[in-house]
Design a protein around this motif. Structure first.
Motif, short mmCIF file in Angstrom:
data_model
loop_
_atom_site.label_atom_id
_atom_site.label_comp_id
_atom_site.label_asym_id
_atom_site.label_seq_id
_atom_site.Cartn_x
_atom_site.Cartn_y
_atom_site.Cartn_z
N GLY A 265 -9.85 -48.44 12.85
CA GLY A 265 -9.23 -49.20 11.76
C GLY A 265 -8.45 -48.35 10.79
N VAL A 266 -8.95 -47.15 10.53
CA VAL A 266 -8.27 -46.24 9.61
C VAL A 266 -7.09 -45.57 10.32
CG1 VAL A 266 -8.56 -44.11 8.27
CG2 VAL A 266 -10.27 -45.92 8.12
N GLY A 267 -7.16 -45.49 11.63
CA GLY A 267 -6.04 -44.95 12.39
C GLY A 267 -6.06 -43.44 12.51
N ASP B 194 -12.30 -51.59 3.27
CA ASP B 194 -12.57 -52.91 3.82
C ASP B 194 -13.58 -52.83 4.96
OD1 ASP B 194 -11.98 -55.80 4.05
OD2 ASP B 194 -11.15 -55.20 5.99
N LEU B 195 -13.40 -51.89 5.84
CA LEU B 195 -14.31 -51.76 6.98
C LEU B 195 -15.72 -51.38 6.55
CD1 LEU B 195 -11.81 -50.07 9.42
CD2 LEU B 195 -12.92 -52.29 9.77
N VAL B 196 -15.84 -50.51 5.57
CA VAL B 196 -17.17 -50.15 5.05
C VAL B 196 -17.84 -51.38 4.45
CG1 VAL B 196 -18.36 -48.84 3.24
CG2 VAL B 196 -16.72 -47.69 4.73
N ALA B 197 -17.07 -52.17 3.70
CA ALA B 197 -17.62 -53.38 3.09
C ALA B 197 -18.12 -54.36 4.14
CB ALA B 197 -16.57 -54.05 2.20
N HIS B 198 -17.50 -54.33 5.31
CA HIS B 198 -17.91 -55.22 6.40
C HIS B 198 -18.86 -54.54 7.39
CE1 HIS B 198 -14.41 -57.49 4.88
NE2 HIS B 198 -15.16 -58.52 5.24
N ARG B 199 -19.41 -53.41 6.97
CA ARG B 199 -20.41 -52.67 7.75
C ARG B 199 -19.93 -52.33 9.16
NH1 ARG B 199 -24.23 -56.26 4.75
NH2 ARG B 199 -25.29 -54.86 3.31
N THR C 194 -18.86 -50.14 12.42
CA THR C 194 -19.43 -48.97 13.08
C THR C 194 -18.49 -47.79 12.87
OG1 THR C 194 -18.28 -49.34 15.17
CG2 THR C 194 -20.44 -50.43 14.88
N ARG C 195 -18.97 -46.61 13.17
CA ARG C 195 -18.15 -45.40 13.03
C ARG C 195 -16.90 -45.50 13.91
NH1 ARG C 195 -18.39 -41.31 9.99
NH2 ARG C 195 -17.78 -39.23 10.62
#
Length: 105
Positions: A65-67, A51-56, A58-59
């Motif tokens: 977000g991934v924890g 999901d975070l990659v799809a929303h571009r 940041t690292r």
């Protein structure tokens, strides 16, 4: 043998290896709750990462977000998430999380 390798085998579709590894780990006292807990955690990480990659993101946002703070764990979750569509990840994670709840109860 490690639980991490077993989870990788399952998620990456290496089912014959996963079965052999599972049998060896069960002989050492691995509990089903431990396995399902790790599977559920990995699916959560994969869903968040995808999901975070799809929303571009940041690292830094990806790590948060991934924890994880581990570059290896982040790269692994992102690579594994590429094997699935988001709908598949959500469906699979629901099964793993349901089993985790069942095991805990």
């Amino acid at each position: 043998e490690s639980l991490f390798n077993l989870v990788d085998d399952v998620i990456e579709g290496r089912y014959p290896h996963a079965r052999q590894r599972l049998e060896r780990l069960l002989e050492t006292g691995l509990g089903a709750g431990q396995l399902f807990g790790m599977l559920g955690r990995q699916f959560k990480m994969m869903i968040a990462g995808k999901d975070l990659v799809a929303h571009r993101a940041t690292r830094e946002e990806l790590f948060a977000g991934v924890g994880t703070r581990s570059d290896f764990a982040l790269r692994k979750a992102l690579a594994q998430s590429e094997r699935f569509r988001m709908e598949e990840l959500i469906a699979l994670s629901g099964g793993a999380l349901s089993l985790t709840s069942f095991q805990a109860g």
